[in-house]
Design a protein around this motif. Structure first.
Motif, PDB file in Angstrom:
ATOM      1  N   UNK A 180       0.824  -1.207   0.000  1.00  0.00           N
ATOM      2  CA  UNK A 180       0.000   0.000   0.000  1.00  0.00           C
ATOM      3  C   UNK A 180       0.864   1.265   0.000  1.00  0.00           C
ATOM      4  N   UNK A 181       1.951   1.240   0.771  1.00  0.00           N
ATOM      5  CA  UNK A 181       2.859   2.398   0.778  1.00  0.00           C
ATOM      6  C   UNK A 181       3.522   2.556  -0.594  1.00  0.00           C
ATOM      7  N   UNK A 182       3.901   1.420  -1.206  1.00  0.00           N
ATOM      8  CA  UNK A 182       4.480   1.475  -2.557  1.00  0.00           C
ATOM      9  C   UNK A 182       3.481   2.100  -3.537  1.00  0.00           C
ATOM     10  N   UNK A 183       2.237   1.655  -3.471  1.00  0.00           N
ATOM     11  CA  UNK A 183       1.213   2.194  -4.374  1.00  0.00           C
ATOM     12  C   UNK A 183       0.999   3.687  -4.127  1.00  0.00           C
ATOM     13  N   UNK A 217       4.016  10.155  -6.989  1.00  0.00           N
ATOM     14  CA  UNK A 217       5.009  10.475  -8.027  1.00  0.00           C
ATOM     15  C   UNK A 217       4.305  10.843  -9.331  1.00  0.00           C
ATOM     16  N   UNK A 218       3.267  10.084  -9.670  1.00  0.00           N
ATOM     17  CA  UNK A 218       2.515  10.360 -10.892  1.00  0.00           C
ATOM     18  C   UNK A 218       1.860  11.743 -10.837  1.00  0.00           C
ATOM     19  N   UNK A 219       1.287  12.089  -9.680  1.00  0.00           N
ATOM     20  CA  UNK A 219       0.659  13.405  -9.533  1.00  0.00           C
ATOM     21  C   UNK A 219       1.695  14.521  -9.701  1.00  0.00           C
ATOM     22  N   UNK A 252       4.223   9.546 -16.391  1.00  0.00           N
ATOM     23  CA  UNK A 252       3.280   9.737 -15.290  1.00  0.00           C
ATOM     24  C   UNK A 252       2.240   8.615 -15.226  1.00  0.00           C
ATOM     25  N   UNK A 253       1.722   8.189 -16.386  1.00  0.00           N
ATOM     26  CA  UNK A 253       0.717   7.118 -16.383  1.00  0.00           C
ATOM     27  C   UNK A 253       1.370   5.740 -16.216  1.00  0.00           C
ATOM     28  N   UNK A 254       2.646   5.634 -16.543  1.00  0.00           N
ATOM     29  CA  UNK A 254       3.373   4.387 -16.261  1.00  0.00           C
ATOM     30  C   UNK A 254       3.421   4.149 -14.757  1.00  0.00           C
ATOM     31  N   UNK A 255       3.628   5.226 -13.992  1.00  0.00           N
ATOM     32  CA  UNK A 255       3.639   5.089 -12.536  1.00  0.00           C
ATOM     33  C   UNK A 255       2.251   4.742 -12.001  1.00  0.00           C
ATOM     34  N   UNK A 256       1.204   5.217 -12.652  1.00  0.00           N
ATOM     35  CA  UNK A 256      -0.153   4.839 -12.249  1.00  0.00           C
ATOM     36  C   UNK A 256      -0.347   3.336 -12.422  1.00  0.00           C
ATOM     37  N   UNK A 257       0.130   2.800 -13.549  1.00  0.00           N
ATOM     38  CA  UNK A 257       0.038   1.356 -13.798  1.00  0.00           C
ATOM     39  C   UNK A 257       0.794   0.586 -12.714  1.00  0.00           C
ATOM     40  N   UNK A 288      -1.256  -2.349  -5.579  1.00  0.00           N
ATOM     41  CA  UNK A 288      -2.525  -2.555  -4.873  1.00  0.00           C
ATOM     42  C   UNK A 288      -2.990  -4.003  -5.073  1.00  0.00           C
ATOM     43  N   UNK A 289      -2.819  -4.512  -6.291  1.00  0.00           N
ATOM     44  CA  UNK A 289      -3.220  -5.892  -6.589  1.00  0.00           C
ATOM     45  C   UNK A 289      -2.423  -6.887  -5.754  1.00  0.00           C
TER      46      UNK A 289
END
Length: 506
Positions: A326-329, A335-337, A413-418, A424-425
């Motif tokens: 969760x902390x990683x996510x 970072x993405x934001x 930025x969206x790579x970090x979202x992925x 989370x998974x």
């Protein structure tokens, strides 16, 4: 402090530590190989090399994984025929040679050949090294030495980041492999595995090796007898037998579950952050020099590795991994934001990446390896670990190759979202994993077995002798009555885990 005093009292403690430190030199060079891509920007500035395009960069970085994919099938065969110590000695010269190919062959071919070669030899080395360490050291210090290996690997990563910052790339490449030169000569003083020697009817050599390792306070004859007894009583389970046993839910469920969790974790950016660190910081526009930023990543990973020594056996596996994921996510999402909002100070990108590295090292990158060795039943552990290892290596290869395409296709930025979604998974999937800390391997053997129906109970007044369920490859579940004093630990095989999804051997 009292624990340290107890360890020092172990017969031959200093001798075993010295031999283990020689072997740990291999983990240092593995850390060097993992973070070697940090020098690629320097190669692009080298006038003796043609410019490397995006395809070249992604495949040169992934080439080490390509070599590693081929390893698990052959590593065990080499070790069984030659012995782990001899295998390590034989592989040092080609490992050094591949580094010289990378440094001094003035073409892309040299980079590809050297990286694939490093993947091949490092894969075998990182299977043989922990196996030899486990088989020549006392059980009381094996856990400590496993942690020392992780710290040594982190030191290698930090060393490569530092050398890439201050030295020419060719010098960094060659210096990174130099610890193997003294290791080559020192390995001739490290005894061969007594287990391997006994299996090959070389008991006298095994006795001499144990006497050298345990010193005057040890009892090598008694230990040799225990090794002989363990080998003679250990049931031989063939590959065909293991395939048959895979049909049982208690055998295939933990393998499938832990393989999925490990692979999802890899897709959450585990190797990417370290291999592409210098590119990430440059692309993100971090105000601090990208090479200095990578050094900070190495320092934080090393500190987190040391901290993990003290918490890994104090906190239950499930909350540790789920909290870490969760902390990683969260850190990847932040970072993405930061990347999406130009007004946010760029230095915060480095802060959140360092938070990610810390949390990753404390949980997501180490807990799955521990749980795999604890949950997979003994009779199929060899095949189970091999399956998980092969699939994990292939997943790491896919992740390494696809990341540059993600940067071009959807942006950093969206790579970090992925990556955040994958973390989370991992946490969600681990909710289905039973807790293993402070539970014996014997207790965990049937944790995924089908529970008997409540109606299947003994008649009242019948004897209450404990019943154990023995799994036989040809006969299915064989219910037999066993007295408590007949239950032993002789049939348990223990697996030592390795750094950064490195290989395991039973």
């Amino acid at each position: 402090m009292s624990k340290i005093k107890e360890l020092i009292k172990i017969p031959g403690f200093a001798r075993q530590i010295c031999c283990s430190l020689v072997l740990c030199g291999f983990m240092f060079t593995t850390g060097i190989s993992i973070t070697w891509p940090t020098v690629i920007p320097q190669i692009n500035e080298d006038p003796t090399y043609e410019n490397l395009d995006l395809t070249d960069i992604q495949w040169i970085i992934a080439a080490m994984r390509v070599g590693a994919v081929m390893v698990p099938m052959v590593a065990g065969t080499f070790m069984e025929r030659l012995g782990a110590c001899r295998v390590l000695i034989i592989l040092i010269p080609p490992t050094i040679a591949f580094s010289f190919v990378i440094a001094f062959v003035p073409s892309k071919i040299g980079l590809y050949v050297g990286r694939i070669g490093h993947g091949l030899v490092n894969g075998i080395i990182n299977t043989a090294m922990p196996t030899l360490t486990a088989e020549i050291t006392s059980p009381e210090i094996r856990g400590v030495l496993a942690s020392v290996r992780k710290i040594t690997g982190s030191l290698g990563m930090l060393a490569m980041y530092a050398m890439a910052s201050f030295l020419p790339w060719r010098m960094s490449t060659v210096l990174g492999i130099m610890p193997l030169v003294p290791a080559f000569f020192l390995l001739f003083y490290v005894p061969e595995s007594p287990y391997w020697l006994v299996k090959h009817n070389r008991e006298e050599e095994a006795l001499k090796g144990l006497a050298r390792l345990r010193g005057p306070r040890g009892n090598p004859s008694e230990e040799l007898e225990k090794i002989k007894k363990a080998i003679s009583e250990k049931p031989s389970v063939t590959v065909r037998d293991q395939f048959r046993l895979m049909k049982k839910s208690e055998n295939y469920k933990p393998i499938v579950l832990m393989t999925v969790i490990t692979c999802v974790g890899i897709m959450g950016g585990q190797g990417i952050i370290f291999q592409y660190a210098v590119f990430l910081f440059k692309e993100a526009g971090v105000t601090i020099d990208e090479y200095l930023s990578t050094i900070l990543v190495g320092v934080i990973r090393l500190i987190a590795c040391i901290v993990s020594l003290f918490i890994i056996d104090l906190i239950d596996r499930r909350p540790l991994l789920i909290g870490s994921a969760m902390v990683c996510a969260l850190s990847l999402g932040m970072t993405s934001i930061c990347l999406m909002v130009p007004e946010i100070p760029r230095i915060l990108i480095l802060v959140f990446i360092l938070l990610y590295v810390t949390s990753l090292t404390l949980g997501v990158s180490i807990v799955p390896g521990l749980v795999i060795s604890e949950l997979i039943p003994t009779q199929v552990r060899a095949m189970g670990v091999a399956i998980c290892s092969n699939v994990s290596i292939f997943t790491a290869l896919v992740s390494s190759v696809t990341f540059p395409l993600m940067m071009v296709g959807i942006g950093l930025e969206y790579s970090f979202v992925v990556f955040a979604v994958f973390n989370v998974a991992v946490g969600a999937l681990f909710l289905t994993v039973p807790e293993t800390r402070a539970r014996s391997l014997n207790e965990l053997q049937d944790v995924f077995a089908k529970k008997p129906k409540k109606t299947d109970r003994a008649p009242e007044g019948s004897p209450t002798t404990p019943v154990s369920i023995n799994v036989d490859g040809d006969q299915g579940h064989n219910i037999s009555v066993i007295k408590p004093e007949e239950i032993g630990m002789n049939n348990l095989a223990f697996v030592e885990d390795e750094e950064d999804h490195d290989h395991k051997k039973v």
